[in-house]
Design an enzyme around this catalytic site. Structure first.
Site, PDB file in Angstrom:
ATOM      1  N   HIS A   8      61.236  84.818  25.598  1.00 25.97           N
ATOM      2  CA  HIS A   8      60.865  86.233  25.516  1.00 25.97           C
ATOM      3  C   HIS A   8      62.128  87.080  25.376  1.00 25.97           C
ATOM      4  CE1 HIS A   8      58.124  89.644  27.276  1.00 25.97           C
ATOM      5  NE2 HIS A   8      58.797  90.027  26.215  1.00 25.97           N
TER       6      HIS A   8
ATOM      7  N   HIS B 266      63.920  90.286  23.205  1.00 24.84           N
ATOM      8  CA  HIS B 266      63.928  91.374  22.228  1.00 24.84           C
ATOM      9  C   HIS B 266      65.343  91.455  21.677  1.00 24.84           C
ATOM     10  CE1 HIS B 266      59.835  92.563  23.010  1.00 24.84           C
ATOM     11  NE2 HIS B 266      60.083  92.384  24.301  1.00 24.84           N
TER      12      HIS B 266
ATOM     13  N   LYS C  63      53.215  87.284  18.174  1.00 23.87           N
ATOM     14  CA  LYS C  63      53.192  88.172  19.316  1.00 23.87           C
ATOM     15  C   LYS C  63      52.063  89.169  19.108  1.00 23.87           C
ATOM     16  CE  LYS C  63      54.810  90.377  23.039  1.00 23.87           C
ATOM     17  NZ  LYS C  63      56.154  90.920  23.178  1.00 23.87           N
TER      18      LYS C  63
ATOM     19  N   HIS D  26      50.837  92.481  20.947  1.00 24.39           N
ATOM     20  CA  HIS D  26      51.378  93.437  21.911  1.00 24.39           C
ATOM     21  C   HIS D  26      50.524  94.692  21.898  1.00 24.39           C
ATOM     22  CE1 HIS D  26      54.136  96.190  23.906  1.00 24.39           C
ATOM     23  NE2 HIS D  26      54.970  95.208  24.146  1.00 24.39           N
TER      24      HIS D  26
ATOM     25  N   ASP E  66      51.323  97.674  22.315  1.00 28.20           N
ATOM     26  CA  ASP E  66      51.913  98.817  21.617  1.00 28.20           C
ATOM     27  C   ASP E  66      51.622  98.779  20.121  1.00 28.20           C
ATOM     28  OD1 ASP E  66      52.803  99.351  24.111  1.00 28.20           O
ATOM     29  OD2 ASP E  66      54.942  99.319  23.634  1.00 28.20           O
TER      30      ASP E  66
ATOM     31  N   HIS F 254      50.818  90.346  25.214  1.00 26.59           N
ATOM     32  CA  HIS F 254      51.022  91.445  26.145  1.00 26.59           C
ATOM     33  C   HIS F 254      49.690  92.195  26.076  1.00 26.59           C
ATOM     34  CE1 HIS F 254      53.469  95.307  27.246  1.00 26.59           C
ATOM     35  NE2 HIS F 254      52.199  95.647  27.181  1.00 26.59           N
TER      36      HIS F 254
ATOM     37  N   HIS G 249      55.108  88.285  30.943  1.00 22.48           N
ATOM     38  CA  HIS G 249      55.183  89.144  32.148  1.00 22.48           C
ATOM     39  C   HIS G 249      53.824  89.297  32.816  1.00 22.48           C
ATOM     40  CE1 HIS G 249      54.059  92.027  29.078  1.00 22.48           C
ATOM     41  NE2 HIS G 249      55.274  92.028  28.555  1.00 22.48           N
TER      42      HIS G 249
ATOM     43  N   HIS H  83      59.390 101.765  25.980  1.00 18.91           N
ATOM     44  CA  HIS H  83      58.091 101.846  25.313  1.00 18.91           C
ATOM     45  C   HIS H  83      57.854 103.161  24.591  1.00 18.91           C
ATOM     46  CE1 HIS H  83      57.466  98.508  28.146  1.00 18.91           C
ATOM     47  NE2 HIS H  83      56.661  98.047  27.208  1.00 18.91           N
TER      48      HIS H  83
ATOM     49  N   ARG I 118      51.673 100.748  36.306  1.00 19.70           N
ATOM     50  CA  ARG I 118      52.154  99.386  36.037  1.00 19.70           C
ATOM     51  C   ARG I 118      53.085  98.860  37.124  1.00 19.70           C
ATOM     52  NH1 ARG I 118      53.508  99.321  29.576  1.00 19.70           N
ATOM     53  NH2 ARG I 118      55.073  97.815  30.257  1.00 19.70           N
TER      54      ARG I 118
ATOM     55  N   ASP J 142      62.839  88.737  28.792  1.00 16.53           N
ATOM     56  CA  ASP J 142      62.384  90.016  28.225  1.00 16.53           C
ATOM     57  C   ASP J 142      63.601  90.882  27.924  1.00 16.53           C
ATOM     58  OD1 ASP J 142      60.767  92.023  27.238  1.00 16.53           O
ATOM     59  OD2 ASP J 142      59.707  92.403  29.111  1.00 16.53           O
TER      60      ASP J 142
END
Lengths: 552, 248
Positions: free
Chosen positions: A126, A128, A205, A207, A209, A234, A260, A308, A324, A348
């Site tokens: 994981h 980025h 992935k 996600h 978002d 996610h 996560h 985010h 969260r 992450d």
């Protein structure tokens, strides 16, 4: 301890973690210990046999404390040939030494690993990759395999573009890491996933978002079934389209990797942690909540906002971010690791986690939760191996890599991290990539010895020129590889077995039973978490082991 | 400044040591990188001040005690190595157990295999000679007088990698043990080059050793003289040269 490294019966303490490794087994090399140096046994006709390296080995790590997540603990030497592990056992010249498993040739080079711990290279599933320097941080911490999702400071969470994927792979040829990239799985159309598959992604992935809905999950999973790759998810923190039970229904028994899983990184509020209790859901944690510390709550609100695209001055954004961050699920997540329920740790990196901290935070958690820290005869072997599995073989199994990496075993790729026991999980001594020295402690370059201060964790020769791509895999998929070669100098590795792997397969994990996150009508921001009838909780730790000791 | 890579690295020591000093001034106990840098850099400064290597190495122990560092640090930082610019140039300084006021010497344990037999080695050379644990004793330096027939197929019963040091003109009676494994010796002088338990190999090797002038003895009676021993390796080379001139 003898100068040849520990013997059976010795106890090795893993530095600041206080974990105690009992040495149960050492190859039978007493009186014949392989040594290199002035007046030592590693000489032609004595410890070395005059045969070509195809009949001996290219490189030998002598007398290391080998930690394999499956085979366990053994003091042995490791031989490498053509980038792979060709033997683990007693090293020497069979002409003059009984019971030799690894023939050391006159042409073999040797790394004296007496008393050093050898582990498989870490696997971070994981990452980025918002800047290339993230990779330097990863390697310096003992990671040798990365599953990434971006190519620079872009909104990625999976890349769908063939052009960008190809350019990213070429750009990444300079890094001595096995690298795979996840395709954009948050899509309603097969044409999007098909473009990514043919452009050599190693998984998808999905996600929130970019959309975690019934349709996107299903599209990604169908593509994954087609190409035999993994889907990292996610889930829907807002419960806007799906609640946790709905996500489980959409998966319909199909395998995913739940990133996560505690939820501050994202996922159904407040009960995403339930996902950890399902056989088709491989759960992982990201490192800032490992171990759960006294400042964890306070840092996460800002972290969520900044990663985010949120605005700290908008009440709406503040509200959903706050939902969260939950002390009870952070505490329960830590306990689920210790009980063998959550099988994987990851960083992450730059998306709410720290690239260089997965090794030390994983073992800091193992340290914090060990029973009776004052018992000097306590045996932590099972604990050490369970936590080792979280960063080696289990992420390999989850992402279809376990036939090549994640172990120290004959035939496996020679991706090895050597650690001084005193600095275990904090600062690697040397990293071998495909059996070649690639990164590690390097001393004053003008000095008369190689270990003069200041020691710096830095490149070795495997990190230069064409070596990184020669020594590293591109993690790809079988469909793309059948269509043509990858757009890189690397060898392509087809991930496999991603659709059939189950939680029960996770090494030294797979403890089953529902993870209950107790919710009820009415606002319940701090739900109780139960597993096998027990409420899982812990106090946040004031001091995280290794942190203050090794890093300034 | 024309800084070289090594000098640039030393600036990191300086920076880190300044950080350590400021933290120490606030009463904090130092961690691994802080303690290491503070001591290593101070050694470099003392070299700059004109101290001798020995003085800098000795004083390095006074910089930090165990109470100045985090409790785990002395077990992790067991030795500091740094190169400093002394008046006579760059020199290596090694400080073992730097938080202890006086140096302690670690002695590692190592065990030797049981003695199978004992053999007396007489060093007739004008130099000292070292014989290591796994060397085939029958082939050691021609100037060592020993019963090479009894030494055939044997090695010293020493811990692996240890050396029996033979002073010039002295004798040592040492424990010996058989060479292990498949018992094949290849290389060294080339006089054996085969299985140790093959009687032809053994007889040929022992005969050649004597023919070439290796000092030997039989039932305590010396065989050969130093002048012959001094020529032994030349003799092997003569034979080698002749064998290479033979038509194939």
């Amino acid at each position: 301890m003898s100068s040849y490294g520990p013997r059976a019966g010795d106890i090795v303490t893993l530095g600041g973690t206080g974990l105690q490794l009992h040495i149960d087994d050492r190859v039978d090399d007493q009186y014949d210990e392989f040594r290199v140096g002035f007046a030592k046994t590693g000489r032609d006709g004595i410890g070395l046999k005059s045969v070509a390296t195809q009949d001996s080995c290219d490189l030998l790590l002598s007398n290391a404390i080998v930690l394999d997540p499956i085979d366990g603990v053994r003091v042995a030497s490791i031989g490498f040939r053509d980038g792979r592990i060709c033997g683990i056992g007693k090293a020497g010249n069979p002409d003059t030494t009984h019971g030799v498993d690894i023939v050391v040739g006159s042409g073999t080079v040797v790394i004296d690993a007496d008393g050093l711990i050898a582990t498989p290279g870490g696997i971070d599933t994981h990452v980025h990759s918002l800047s290339p320097r993230v990779f330097n941080s990863l390697i310096s911490s003992g990671i040798t395999t990365v599953i990434a999702q971006e190519t620079g400071p872009v909104w990625g969470v999976g890349i769908g573009s063939r052009a960008l994927l190809h350019q990213a792979y070429r750009a990444m040829d300079n890094f001595p890491l096995n690298i795979g990239i996840l395709g954009r799985g948050s899509t309603s159309a097969d044409v999007v996933t098909r473009e990514a598959i043919l452009a050599h992604v190693c998984g998808f992935k999905v996600h929130e978002d970019t959309g975690t809905t019934l349709r996107t999950l299903d599209t990604a999973l169908r593509a994954a079934d087609f190409a035999d790759v993994q889907v990292a998810v996610h889930t829907d923190s807002l419960n806007e389209s799906l609640s946790v039970a709905d996500t489980i229904a959409v998966l319909d028994g199909r395998v995913v990797h739940a990133y996560h899983v505690e939820g501050c990184g994202g996922g159904h509020t407040p009960d995403v942690l339930q996902l950890a209790g399902h056989d088709n859901i491989l759960a992982s944690s990201t490192n800032p909540t490992l171990p759960y510390g006294i400042n964890a709550i306070d840092e996460h609100l800002d972290m969520i906002m900044l990663t985010h695209g949120m605005n700290a001055h908008r009440e709406s954004d503040i509200r959903i971010a706050q939902a969260r961050v939950r002390a009870t699920t952070m505490a329960a997540e830590n306990q689920l690791h210790d009980r063998g329920v959550i099988p994987i740790t990851s960083s992450d990196a730059q998306g709410m986690g720290r690239a260089g901290e997965t090794w030390w935070r994983t073992f800091a958690l193992a340290s914090v939760l060990r029973p009776d820290p004052t018992d000097s005869t306590r045996r932590d072997n099972e604990r050490i191996l369970r936590y080792l599995a979280k960063i080696t073989i289990n992420p390999a199994l989850a992402h279809g890599l376990s036939h090549e990496i994640g172990r120290i075993s004959e035939g496996y790729l020679g991706d090895i991290v050597l650690w001084q026991p005193e600095r275990f999980a904090a600062t690697p001594q040397l990293i071998l990539k495909s059996g070649f020295p690639t990164w590690g402690q390097t001393g004053d370059p003008n000095a008369s010895i190689d270990s003069a201060e200041p020691l710096i964790t830095a490149e070795q020769f495997g990190a230069y020129a064409a070596a990184p791509s020669d020594l590293s895999f591109l993690l790809s998929n079988a469909v793309a590889i059948a269509e043509g070669p990858p757009p890189t100098h690397r060898r392509a590795l087809a991930v496999r077995g991603c659709r059939s792997v189950r939680n029960a397969d996770m090494i030294r994990h797979g403890e089953s039973g529902p993870v209950e996150v107790v919710t009820s009508l009415g606002s319940n921001p701090q739900p109780v978490v139960r597993w096998r009838g027990e409420e899982l909780t812990m106090q946040p730790v004031e001091h995280t082991p290794l942190s203050r000791l090794h890093f300034w | 400044m024309a800084l070289t890579p090594g000098e640039a690295d030393h600036l990191l020591l300086f920076t880190q040591s300044q950080l350590a000093l400021s933290r120490r001034a606030r009463g904090l106990r130092l961690n691994v990188p802080e303690a290491t840098a503070l001591i290593a850099h101070q050694i470099c400064e003392w070299a700059r001040d004109g101290l001798s290597l020995d003085a800098a190495r000795t004083q390095a122990r006074t910089i930090l005690g165990v109470n100045d560092v985090l409790p785990e640090v002395p077990e992790i930082v067991t030795e500091i190595r740094v190169e400093a610019r002394f008046d006579d140039g760059t020199r290596l300084v090694v400080v073992a157990h730097p938080f202890e006021p006086s140096p302690t010497m670690d002695i590692d344990e190592a065990s030797a295999p049981p003695a199978h037999d004992y053999l007396t080695l007489h060093n007739m050379a004008e130099t000292d000679i070292g014989v290591t644990s796994h060397q085939h004793l029958a082939e050691v330096n021609p100037r060592i007088r020993l019963d090479r027939s009894r030494a055939f197929g044997m090695r010293l019963a020493l811990p692996a990698g240890d050396t029996q040091w033979l002073r010039s003109g002295t004798s040592v009676t040492a424990p010996i043990t058989p060479i292990g494994g498949d018992r094949i010796v290849i290389g060294n002088t080339g006089l054996v080059d085969g299985p140790l338990d093959d009687s032809h190999v053994r007889e040929r090797a022992l005969r050649k050793l004597r023919q070439c002038g290796y000092l030997d003895e039989s039932q305590g009676e010396p065989i050969g003289d130093l002048a012959g021993a001094n020529r032994a390796v030349s003799k092997i080379m003569d034979d080698l040269r002749k064998s290479r001139q033979r038509p194939q």
